[in-house]
Design a protein around this motif. Structure first.
Motif, PDB file in Angstrom:
ATOM      1  N   LYS A  69       1.475  -9.751  -5.686  1.00  0.00           N
ATOM      2  CA  LYS A  69       0.203 -10.288  -5.186  1.00  0.00           C
ATOM      3  C   LYS A  69       0.232 -10.449  -3.668  1.00  0.00           C
ATOM      4  N   TRP A  70       1.311  -9.964  -3.040  1.00  0.00           N
ATOM      5  CA  TRP A  70       1.493 -10.161  -1.613  1.00  0.00           C
ATOM      6  C   TRP A  70       0.836  -9.056  -0.793  1.00  0.00           C
ATOM      7  N   ASP A  71       0.791  -9.270   0.530  1.00  0.00           N
ATOM      8  CA  ASP A  71       0.361  -8.270   1.504  1.00  0.00           C
ATOM      9  C   ASP A  71       1.620  -7.483   1.890  1.00  0.00           C
ATOM     10  N   GLY A  72       1.746  -6.275   1.357  1.00  0.00           N
ATOM     11  CA  GLY A  72       2.972  -5.504   1.521  1.00  0.00           C
ATOM     12  C   GLY A  72       3.316  -5.191   2.969  1.00  0.00           C
ATOM     13  N   ARG A  73       2.336  -4.754   3.767  1.00  0.00           N
ATOM     14  CA  ARG A  73       2.595  -4.410   5.167  1.00  0.00           C
ATOM     15  C   ARG A  73       3.068  -5.630   5.949  1.00  0.00           C
ATOM     16  N   ALA A  74       2.386  -6.750   5.768  1.00  0.00           N
ATOM     17  CA  ALA A  74       2.764  -7.973   6.478  1.00  0.00           C
ATOM     18  C   ALA A  74       4.161  -8.414   6.077  1.00  0.00           C
ATOM     19  N   ALA A  75       4.466  -8.311   4.783  1.00  0.00           N
ATOM     20  CA  ALA A  75       5.789  -8.727   4.307  1.00  0.00           C
ATOM     21  C   ALA A  75       6.899  -7.893   4.947  1.00  0.00           C
ATOM     22  N   VAL A  76       6.705  -6.582   5.025  1.00  0.00           N
ATOM     23  CA  VAL A  76       7.722  -5.695   5.605  1.00  0.00           C
ATOM     24  C   VAL A  76       7.939  -6.026   7.081  1.00  0.00           C
ATOM     25  N   LEU A  77       6.854  -6.217   7.830  1.00  0.00           N
ATOM     26  CA  LEU A  77       6.977  -6.515   9.255  1.00  0.00           C
ATOM     27  C   LEU A  77       7.693  -7.840   9.486  1.00  0.00           C
ATOM     28  N   GLN A 170      -2.660 -14.480  -1.931  1.00  0.00           N
ATOM     29  CA  GLN A 170      -1.951 -13.417  -1.225  1.00  0.00           C
ATOM     30  C   GLN A 170      -1.044 -14.003  -0.148  1.00  0.00           C
ATOM     31  N   TYR A 171      -1.529 -15.030   0.528  1.00  0.00           N
ATOM     32  CA  TYR A 171      -0.729 -15.725   1.539  1.00  0.00           C
ATOM     33  C   TYR A 171       0.509 -16.345   0.899  1.00  0.00           C
ATOM     34  N   GLN A 172       0.301 -17.044  -0.199  1.00  0.00           N
ATOM     35  CA  GLN A 172       1.407 -17.696  -0.898  1.00  0.00           C
ATOM     36  C   GLN A 172       2.425 -16.674  -1.388  1.00  0.00           C
ATOM     37  N   ALA A 173       1.957 -15.594  -1.996  1.00  0.00           N
ATOM     38  CA  ALA A 173       2.866 -14.576  -2.532  1.00  0.00           C
ATOM     39  C   ALA A 173       3.679 -13.916  -1.423  1.00  0.00           C
ATOM     40  N   THR A 174       3.049 -13.678  -0.280  1.00  0.00           N
ATOM     41  CA  THR A 174       3.750 -13.038   0.832  1.00  0.00           C
ATOM     42  C   THR A 174       4.868 -13.934   1.358  1.00  0.00           C
ATOM     43  N   THR A 175       4.601 -15.224   1.485  1.00  0.00           N
ATOM     44  CA  THR A 175       5.645 -16.128   1.972  1.00  0.00           C
ATOM     45  C   THR A 175       6.792 -16.231   0.969  1.00  0.00           C
ATOM     46  N   VAL A 176       6.488 -16.199  -0.319  1.00  0.00           N
ATOM     47  CA  VAL A 176       7.551 -16.241  -1.335  1.00  0.00           C
ATOM     48  C   VAL A 176       8.480 -15.049  -1.163  1.00  0.00           C
ATOM     49  N   LEU A 177       7.907 -13.854  -1.030  1.00  0.00           N
ATOM     50  CA  LEU A 177       8.717 -12.641  -0.888  1.00  0.00           C
ATOM     51  C   LEU A 177       9.512 -12.646   0.418  1.00  0.00           C
ATOM     52  N   VAL A 178       8.847 -12.963   1.528  1.00  0.00           N
ATOM     53  CA  VAL A 178       9.497 -12.917   2.839  1.00  0.00           C
ATOM     54  C   VAL A 178      10.675 -13.879   2.909  1.00  0.00           C
ATOM     55  N   PHE A 179      10.478 -15.112   2.468  1.00  0.00           N
ATOM     56  CA  PHE A 179      11.561 -16.091   2.612  1.00  0.00           C
ATOM     57  C   PHE A 179      12.608 -15.976   1.517  1.00  0.00           C
ATOM     58  N   TRP A 180      12.288 -15.295   0.446  1.00  0.00           N
ATOM     59  CA  TRP A 180      13.321 -14.949  -0.531  1.00  0.00           C
ATOM     60  C   TRP A 180      14.348 -14.028   0.144  1.00  0.00           C
ATOM     61  N   VAL A 181      13.857 -13.014   0.870  1.00  0.00           N
ATOM     62  CA  VAL A 181      14.756 -12.072   1.546  1.00  0.00           C
ATOM     63  C   VAL A 181      15.481 -12.758   2.710  1.00  0.00           C
TER      64      VAL A 181
END
Length: 251
Positions: A69-77, A170-181
């Motif tokens: 549910k995340w923003d893939g481009r933002a997460a990668v950057l 989408q904001y919440q999902a992106t932060t979950v993915l980013v800070f998991w990594v």
């Protein structure tokens, strides 16, 4: 040496639940309050060492509800920028005294509150256009650094994500993915720097149910609890703990 007495757990239990709620439902922005609170009763390095495995547990437990549910481009950057930021934090930690981190964590806490108030009052304008890709990588680098030294990577990541006008989920999902990594990336240098001990491992075992309970509450609160109320309480907590940490570090 970390003393696992009733005072520690009386402070740590609610703080870890709070971190779980923040990371599980409100974009991780206030989760670092737990480390700030723990740094009032134990050494800053110990507070960071206690919290990282618990934050990783929260990350893992909240991945599934927000999967894809995340923003893939933002997460990668953000991730690509975040990894060098973690390396910079590692370098600083090796040469700094504990009081430096008390002041730094306190300053980040108070600065976060001032930034949020400035945005809410209209003193700082976020703008109506998406920030460029390089800004996402820069925000990631700052997030990686502040995450390493105080588990406070949420605010810089928020500046970039909010410019993209993403939805709440989408904001919440992106932060979950980013800070998991990013939290996984922090684990090895934390271990190398001696921030994990038998005492922190014991504290993690006792506090793990608090972390999971907080994450469970956070996922449900994401769709139910007004963000305004949650963050109002967060700002008060961060202001008080931040001022106290700055005072302790300077005196």
């Amino acid at each position: 040496m970390l003393v696992l007495d009733w005072v520690f757990f009386a402070v740590a239990g609610p703080a870890v639940v709070f971190a779980g709620i923040s990371k599980g439902g409100f974009g991780s922005g206030a989760a670092f309050a737990a480390a700030s609170v723990l740094a009032l009763v134990i050494e800053p390095g110990q507070a960071l060492g206690v919290m990282l495995p618990l934050l990783m547990l929260i990350d893992l437990s909240t991945l599934r509800p927000y999967w894809r549910k995340w923003d893939g481009r933002a997460a990668v950057l953000l991730i690509l920028g975040g990894l060098p930021g973690v390396a910079l934090g590692t370098a600083l930690y090796r040469i700094a005294e504990p009081d430096v981190f008390r002041v730094l964590i306190g300053a980040i806490s108070v600065g976060f509150v001032l930034w949020q108030l400035s945005v809410k009052r209209g003193w700082v304008k976020m703008g109506n256009h998406k920030l460029p890709n390089w800004a996402g990588a820069l925000a990631g680098a700052v997030a990686g650094f502040t995450s390493f030294v105080s588990h406070a990577g949420g605010p810089p990541a928020a500046v970039y994500l909010l410019s993209r006008k993403v939805s709440k989920t989408q904001y919440q999902a992106t932060t979950v993915l980013v800070f998991w990594v990013i939290n996984i990336a922090k684990f090895v240098p934390y271990a190398f720097l001696g921030m994990f001990t038998l005492q922190t491992a014991t504290a993690n075992l006792v506090l793990a149910p608090f972390a999971l309970f907080g994450a469970w509450l956070g996922v449900r609160a994401h769709y139910m609890v007004p963000e305004r109320l949650f963050f109002a309480l967060t700002y008060v907590l961060l202001s008080l703990t931040g001022i106290k940490l700055i005072w302790d570090g300077l005196t």
